[in-house]
Design an enzyme around this catalytic site. Structure first.
Site, PDB file in Angstrom:
ATOM      1  N   ASP A  45      33.155  29.910  -9.933  1.00  0.00           N
ATOM      2  CA  ASP A  45      34.310  29.488 -10.749  1.00  0.00           C
ATOM      3  C   ASP A  45      35.471  30.475 -10.650  1.00  0.00           C
ATOM      4  OD1 ASP A  45      33.347  27.092 -11.727  1.00  0.00           O
ATOM      5  OD2 ASP A  45      32.433  27.993 -13.504  1.00  0.00           O
ATOM      6  N   LEU A 106      24.754  32.668  -4.645  1.00  0.00           N
ATOM      7  CA  LEU A 106      23.501  32.343  -5.346  1.00  0.00           C
ATOM      8  C   LEU A 106      22.900  33.615  -5.942  1.00  0.00           C
ATOM      9  CD1 LEU A 106      21.945  30.092  -2.561  1.00  0.00           C
ATOM     10  CD2 LEU A 106      22.707  29.315  -4.826  1.00  0.00           C
ATOM     11  N   HIS A 111      19.865  35.155  -1.297  1.00  0.00           N
ATOM     12  CA  HIS A 111      20.877  35.493  -0.274  1.00  0.00           C
ATOM     13  C   HIS A 111      20.280  35.484   1.135  1.00  0.00           C
ATOM     14  CE1 HIS A 111      23.657  37.767  -3.335  1.00  0.00           C
ATOM     15  NE2 HIS A 111      23.444  36.510  -3.665  1.00  0.00           N
ATOM     16  N   LYS A 129      27.367  40.299  -3.062  1.00  0.00           N
ATOM     17  CA  LYS A 129      26.623  41.540  -3.297  1.00  0.00           C
ATOM     18  C   LYS A 129      25.615  41.308  -4.404  1.00  0.00           C
ATOM     19  CE  LYS A 129      27.449  42.755  -6.959  1.00  0.00           C
ATOM     20  NZ  LYS A 129      27.240  42.091  -8.294  1.00  0.00           N
ATOM     21  N   TYR A 214      28.516  48.925  -7.984  1.00  0.00           N
ATOM     22  CA  TYR A 214      29.959  49.238  -7.954  1.00  0.00           C
ATOM     23  C   TYR A 214      30.190  50.752  -8.044  1.00  0.00           C
ATOM     24  CZ  TYR A 214      31.180  44.320  -8.395  1.00  0.00           C
ATOM     25  OH  TYR A 214      31.333  42.976  -8.162  1.00  0.00           O
TER      26      TYR A 214
HETATM   27  P1  NAD Z   1      25.327  32.286 -12.009  1.00  0.00           P
HETATM   28  O1  NAD Z   1      24.011  32.306 -12.692  1.00  0.00           O
HETATM   29  O2  NAD Z   1      26.540  32.058 -12.837  1.00  0.00           O
HETATM   30  O3  NAD Z   1      25.318  31.191 -10.844  1.00  0.00           O
HETATM   31  C1  NAD Z   1      24.242  31.067  -9.953  1.00  0.00           C
HETATM   32  C2  NAD Z   1      24.269  29.692  -9.317  1.00  0.00           C
HETATM   33  O4  NAD Z   1      23.133  29.574  -8.461  1.00  0.00           O
HETATM   34  C3  NAD Z   1      24.174  28.553 -10.355  1.00  0.00           C
HETATM   35  O5  NAD Z   1      25.057  27.523  -9.971  1.00  0.00           O
HETATM   36  C4  NAD Z   1      22.726  28.098 -10.211  1.00  0.00           C
HETATM   37  O6  NAD Z   1      22.570  26.725 -10.541  1.00  0.00           O
HETATM   38  C5  NAD Z   1      22.475  28.340  -8.743  1.00  0.00           C
HETATM   39  N1  NAD Z   1      21.058  28.457  -8.390  1.00  0.00           N
HETATM   40  C6  NAD Z   1      20.483  27.890  -7.322  1.00  0.00           C
HETATM   41  N2  NAD Z   1      19.186  28.148  -7.279  1.00  0.00           N
HETATM   42  C7  NAD Z   1      18.900  28.890  -8.360  1.00  0.00           C
HETATM   43  C8  NAD Z   1      17.694  29.454  -8.881  1.00  0.00           C
HETATM   44  N3  NAD Z   1      16.519  29.317  -8.257  1.00  0.00           N
HETATM   45  N4  NAD Z   1      17.781  30.157 -10.025  1.00  0.00           N
HETATM   46  C9  NAD Z   1      18.945  30.335 -10.665  1.00  0.00           C
HETATM   47  N5  NAD Z   1      20.127  29.816 -10.214  1.00  0.00           N
HETATM   48  C10 NAD Z   1      20.093  29.093  -9.079  1.00  0.00           C
HETATM   49  O7  NAD Z   1      25.451  33.664 -11.204  1.00  0.00           O
HETATM   50  P2  NAD Z   1      26.800  34.317 -10.641  1.00  0.00           P
HETATM   51  O8  NAD Z   1      27.341  35.256 -11.660  1.00  0.00           O
HETATM   52  O9  NAD Z   1      27.688  33.278 -10.100  1.00  0.00           O
HETATM   53  O10 NAD Z   1      26.207  35.240  -9.455  1.00  0.00           O
HETATM   54  C11 NAD Z   1      25.905  34.703  -8.185  1.00  0.00           C
HETATM   55  C12 NAD Z   1      26.017  35.816  -7.145  1.00  0.00           C
HETATM   56  O11 NAD Z   1      27.344  36.295  -7.135  1.00  0.00           O
HETATM   57  C13 NAD Z   1      25.117  37.019  -7.414  1.00  0.00           C
HETATM   58  O12 NAD Z   1      24.628  37.522  -6.207  1.00  0.00           O
HETATM   59  C14 NAD Z   1      26.053  38.029  -8.050  1.00  0.00           C
HETATM   60  O13 NAD Z   1      25.677  39.362  -7.818  1.00  0.00           O
HETATM   61  C15 NAD Z   1      27.350  37.707  -7.342  1.00  0.00           C
HETATM   62  N6  NAD Z   1      28.545  38.050  -8.149  1.00  0.00           N
HETATM   63  C16 NAD Z   1      29.510  38.788  -7.575  1.00  0.00           C
HETATM   64  C17 NAD Z   1      30.628  39.131  -8.304  1.00  0.00           C
HETATM   65  C18 NAD Z   1      31.719  39.939  -7.653  1.00  0.00           C
HETATM   66  O14 NAD Z   1      32.632  40.368  -8.358  1.00  0.00           O
HETATM   67  N7  NAD Z   1      31.682  40.125  -6.351  1.00  0.00           N
HETATM   68  C19 NAD Z   1      30.762  38.728  -9.629  1.00  0.00           C
HETATM   69  C20 NAD Z   1      29.749  37.948 -10.196  1.00  0.00           C
HETATM   70  C21 NAD Z   1      28.634  37.620  -9.441  1.00  0.00           C
END
Ligand code: NAD
Length: 364
Positions: A45, A106, A111, A129, A214
């Site tokens: 999002d 994910l 990953h 990451k 980080y």
């Molecule tokens: P989140 O829980 O909000 O979203 C995860 C998504 O994966 C959901 O849509 C979920 O439905 C889906 N999914 C598919 N299979 C799944 C399973 N078996 N179990 C749980 N969810 C499953 O998580 P997020 O915050 O969007 O994080 C996702 C990735 O992004 C992570 O690796 C996180 O470290 C990374 N991230 C990076 C940053 C950044 O600033 N670079 C910020 C937030 C998250």
């Protein structure tokens, strides 16, 4: 001070990463590579609206376990029905010529699998990451992308963020003298015990994998050095329902070849987002340091702390990151944060865990 090899690699490559924009503008002004977004959770999002500010990237496909959500997002971001997949049909993405790059957003434990499947489908990969749950998985991801002749980049957005780039420039240019001590603190008070971040199988570990990374990244990209030794101490209340399988706080020190040291905080119990580099001639700090927006710099000038202006950037960190990989794919350049950069962190993270477990310094 002479720029180090890593400074030249980082900023030479970064500059080259940005410079092709103008070259591309002449050769392929309207060319936008298609991204498939895998996982429509919280961070997707944050990313999806940023394609609007990209010049070489667009959303071409969405992968979600929920058909209803996929349809809703497709409408919002202009993705055709033919670009919608779920986790079972994902491999059919190989037949979709609109998709050049798969962006894996994910849980960490997935990953590795989705990077391998994306490479097998002939797609380039941007992976969030931490790169994987283990260094061994990270190595396999690099090997799979190399064998398929596809690019692999890790979502280290701070390398594309104006305040962080300015802090790197100041330190690496020797403007605060020789760096002696880095302090980097990252953490937040995590909520719901049922979330994947608190499940070792899906998260690979606790605060270190998610947010402490980080602090590790900042220590490495600010100094431009690789640590030779780590010492870590963990503090976790195992009776807290959130910390049944992963750690809460794990603080660590890194020793660098120049003699500089880093003191790093990683926490799931308290809020932190800042760093400071103290050199022989002064210091620079940032708070917030690695936020999505509003990062602020201060530095010591004439022995007084002053706000330091963050230079205007042509793009926000998210769009710049997306366009950087598109440009690398188009020009053949290597991303400034390729899979090898993720692997370096994974190896250090494993050493940090070992140090805390065995209560001793671990050499790298
Ligand atoms: P989140 O829980 O909000 O979203 C995860 C998504 O994966 C959901 O849509 C979920 O439905 C889906 N999914 C598919 N299979 C799944 C399973 N078996 N179990 C749980 N969810 C499953 O998580 P997020 O915050 O969007 O994080 C996702 C990735 O992004 C992570 O690796 C996180 O470290 C990374 N991230 C990076 C940053 C950044 O600033 N670079 C910020 C937030 C998250």
């Amino acid at each position: 001070m002479k720029p180090t090899r890593r400074f030249l690699m980082q900023f030479g490559a970064a500059a080259a990463g940005l410079a092709p924009a103008s070259r591309l503008a002449a050769s392929a002004p309207d060319r936008r590579l298609g991204y498939a977004i895998v996982g429509l959770g919280g961070y997707a999002d944050v990313i999806l609206p940023r394609f609007a500010e990209c010049t070489h990237s667009r959303v071409a496909a969405l992968v979600s376990g929920s058909p209803e959500k996929a349809r809703r997002y497709a409408e919002r971001y202009g993705v055709p029905q033919s670009g919608l997949y779920d986790y079972r049909t994902f491999d059919r993405i190989r037949d979709n010529p609109d998709v050049d790059i798969v962006y894996v957003i994910l849980p960490n434990g997935l990953h590795h699998e989705y990077t391998l499947r994306a490479a097998a489908a002939g797609k380039h990969v941007l992976c969030e990451k931490p790169m994987a749950n283990t260094a061994a998985e990270a190595e396999a991801m690099i090997a799979a992308c190399r064998a398929a002749d596809r690019k692999l980049m890790i979502g280290y957005r701070c390398h594309f963020e104006a305040a962080n780039r300015e802090a790197m420039r100041i330190v690496r240019a020797g403007e605060i003298g020789r760096p002696r001590v880095v302090t980097a603190e990252h953490g937040f008070n995590i909520g719901d015990p049922a979330q994947w971040r608190l499940d070792r199988a899906l998260a690979g570990g606790g605060s270190l994998m998610d947010i402490g990374i980080y602090s590790l990244q900042a220590a490495r990209y600010l100094t431009g050095e690789e640590p030779t030794q780590v010492v870590a101490m963990e503090s976790t209340d195992r009776s807290d329902p959130r910390f049944k399988t992963v750690e809460d706080t794990i603080n660590f020190q890194l020793r660098f070849p120049s003699g500089a040291v880093a003191n790093c905080v990683s926490s799931y119990g308290s809020h932190h987002n800042r760093y400071r580099v103290v050199g022989t001639e002064g210091w620079i700090d940032a708070e917030p340091g690695t936020a999505y927006s509003g990062n602020r710099l201060r530095r010591l000038k004439d022995w007084r702390a002053e706000d330091h202006p963050v230079p205007e950037a042509p793009q926000n960190q998210f769009s710049a990151q997306l366009d950087h990989l598109s440009q690398c794919v188009m020009t053949g350049a290597e991303p400034i944060v390729a899979g090898e950069e993720g692997l370096r962190d994974m190896r250090i993270i494993e050493a940090i865990y070992r140090s805390a477990r065995e209560e001793r310094a671990v050499s790298l």
